[in-house]
Design a protein around this motif. Structure first.
Motif, PDB file in Angstrom:
ATOM      1  N   LEU A  64      -7.755  -9.757   5.026  1.00 30.81           N
ATOM      2  CA  LEU A  64      -8.680  -8.905   4.271  1.00 30.81           C
ATOM      3  C   LEU A  64      -9.041  -7.652   5.075  1.00 30.81           C
ATOM      4  N   ARG A  65      -9.235  -7.856   6.361  1.00 31.38           N
ATOM      5  CA  ARG A  65      -9.594  -6.702   7.224  1.00 31.38           C
ATOM      6  C   ARG A  65      -8.463  -5.669   7.201  1.00 31.38           C
ATOM      7  N   THR A  78      -3.050  -0.802  -4.800  1.00 36.42           N
ATOM      8  CA  THR A  78      -4.405  -0.477  -4.348  1.00 36.42           C
ATOM      9  C   THR A  78      -5.338  -1.690  -4.271  1.00 36.42           C
ATOM     10  N   VAL A  79      -4.884  -2.825  -4.782  1.00 34.89           N
ATOM     11  CA  VAL A  79      -5.741  -4.015  -4.815  1.00 34.89           C
ATOM     12  C   VAL A  79      -5.010  -5.189  -4.189  1.00 34.89           C
ATOM     13  N   LEU A 101      -6.667  -0.232   5.104  1.00 36.23           N
ATOM     14  CA  LEU A 101      -5.742   0.633   4.353  1.00 36.23           C
ATOM     15  C   LEU A 101      -6.410   1.212   3.111  1.00 36.23           C
ATOM     16  N   GLY A 102      -7.703   0.965   2.968  1.00 37.10           N
ATOM     17  CA  GLY A 102      -8.461   1.518   1.842  1.00 37.10           C
ATOM     18  C   GLY A 102      -8.259   0.762   0.544  1.00 37.10           C
ATOM     19  N   SER A 128       0.839  -1.199   0.000  1.00 32.69           N
ATOM     20  CA  SER A 128       0.000   0.000   0.000  1.00 32.69           C
ATOM     21  C   SER A 128       0.877   1.252   0.000  1.00 32.69           C
ATOM     22  N   ALA A 129       1.926   1.243   0.823  1.00 34.88           N
ATOM     23  CA  ALA A 129       2.836   2.403   0.877  1.00 34.88           C
ATOM     24  C   ALA A 129       3.552   2.603  -0.461  1.00 34.88           C
TER      25      ALA A 129
END
Ligand code: SF4
Length: 351
Positions: free
Chosen positions: A86-87, A67-68, A92-93, A62-63
């Protein structure tokens, strides 16, 4: 939609390269042992990743701009850390997909995934007798069909992934009709890749160029019939498309590119390796191994030392598939994955 999407997405990624995806195979444990399994998963597979390690990789991805998160396997519904992983991705959007063999029918299990999974991708090989044969279980289709009630009751958006083979490609229209009738939002068609168990058990079952051409035409008809309700994605590339879009095939780019610009798909394998582009990619191109180094630390070293070799490989494949003598239609992922094992790269880039 008039024609199907035909971009080099990967099994489970459920989107074009522009969707920067971390594909995760947290475990190779599976209740089935299908002959066409590219990851050689099965009931006796022992490799499994600590959920904390997977969560850290998601955070690092993510950083880096990913995005997926796409969880595959093995059978993800058998992985004890699935919900935690998954949570974490959702916190992290990130968008999430999970690929399942459809064998699980438990309402409570799917209810727990509500809000954690954006698209559940279910493997479907054809009509009941075909699906049961391919999955090696006499009740596989019946279970899948029954499980859809639980998936719908949980309010999960779902799609189907269909593996295209030389023997069963004619069933694609049936698969599309079934998927649309069940309320699927997506049908992804992925040609069989000669890796994992498929290489030894289905060596002659790959779809040749002639079959890919027929399937392409079928795709146009399917998209015209169902395209307003269901997205059709084919992991087949057309030569002109390859030629016109070298960037989509990683055949060009600059050294200062962000991770997703340089490489839209990262694959975390069950042994902790992070490799580019597809499961089973040659380890000489690995980004790193999470048991040795976190992803955020492995990436800069990969970018400086191994990315140039990978770019050269992709350029060669792009030249081949986009050239005048290249096939009209091809499975880019299979070609680039196979070439990764044969390609010669200077020792300085692999150290
Ligand atoms: S193809 Fe899927 S369901 Fe079949 S053995 Fe592999 S992981 Fe399991």
């Amino acid at each position: 939609m008039g024609i199907p999407d035909m971009l080099p997405a990967s099994d489970g990624a459920l989107g074009p390269v522009g969707n920067a995806t971390l594909q995760i195979h947290p475990s190779l444990k599976c209740n089935l042992s299908c002959a066409h399994c590219y990851s050689s998963s099965g009931p006796s597979a022992a490799l499994s990743l600590d959920p904390a390690l997977v969560c850290q990789a998601i955070e690092d991805a993510s950083a880096l701009g990913y995005t997926v998160v796409s969880v595959s396997g093995g059978e993800p519904l058998m992985y004890p850390g699935l919900e935690a992983v998954l949570r974490h991705a959702k916190s992290l959007g990130m968008r999430t997909t999970v690929t399942t063999n459809g064998f699980f029918t438990d309402h409570a299990r799917f209810a727990r995934l509500a809000g954690l999974v954006d698209v559940l991708a279910i493997s479907l090989d054809g009509p009941p007798e075909v699906h049961n044969r391919v999955r090696g279980h006499p009740l596989a289709f019946e279970r899948l069909h029954r499980g859809l009630d639980a998936v719908r009751a949980a309010g999960l958006a779902f799609g189907f992934i269909h593996t295209l083979t030389r023997t069963d490609w004619t069933h694609l229209p049936w698969v599309a009709d079934y998927a649309a009738a069940q309320g699927a939002s997506l049908l992804q068609v992925h040609p069989l890749e000669m890796s994992g168990r498929a290489r030894s058990e289905l060596a002659d079952a790959g779809a040749d160029e002639n079959i890919l051409a027929r399937v392409y035409l079928m795709g146009i008809a399917i998209a015209s019939k169902h395209g307003c309700r269901m997205q059709l994605q084919m992991d087949i590339v057309y030569r002109e498309h390859v030629r016109e879009h070298p960037g989509l095939f990683y055949a060009c780019g600059n050294a200062a590119a962000s991770a997703p610009e340089a490489l839209g798909l990262l694959v975390l394998e069950a042994d902790g390796s992070v490799v580019p582009l597809s499961h089973g990619f040659d380890q000489r191109y690995r980004i790193g191994n999470l048991h040795e180094q976190p992803l955020r630390e492995a990436w800069p070293s990969f970018r400086d030392r191994r990315l140039p070799g990978l770019r050269r490989l992709c350029r060669e494949v792009w030249d081949e598939l986009g050239g005048d003598d290249g096939p009209l239609l091809s499975n880019w992922h299979e070609v680039v994955g196979a070439r990764s094992h044969a390609h010669r790269i200077p020792a300085a880039l692999t150290a």
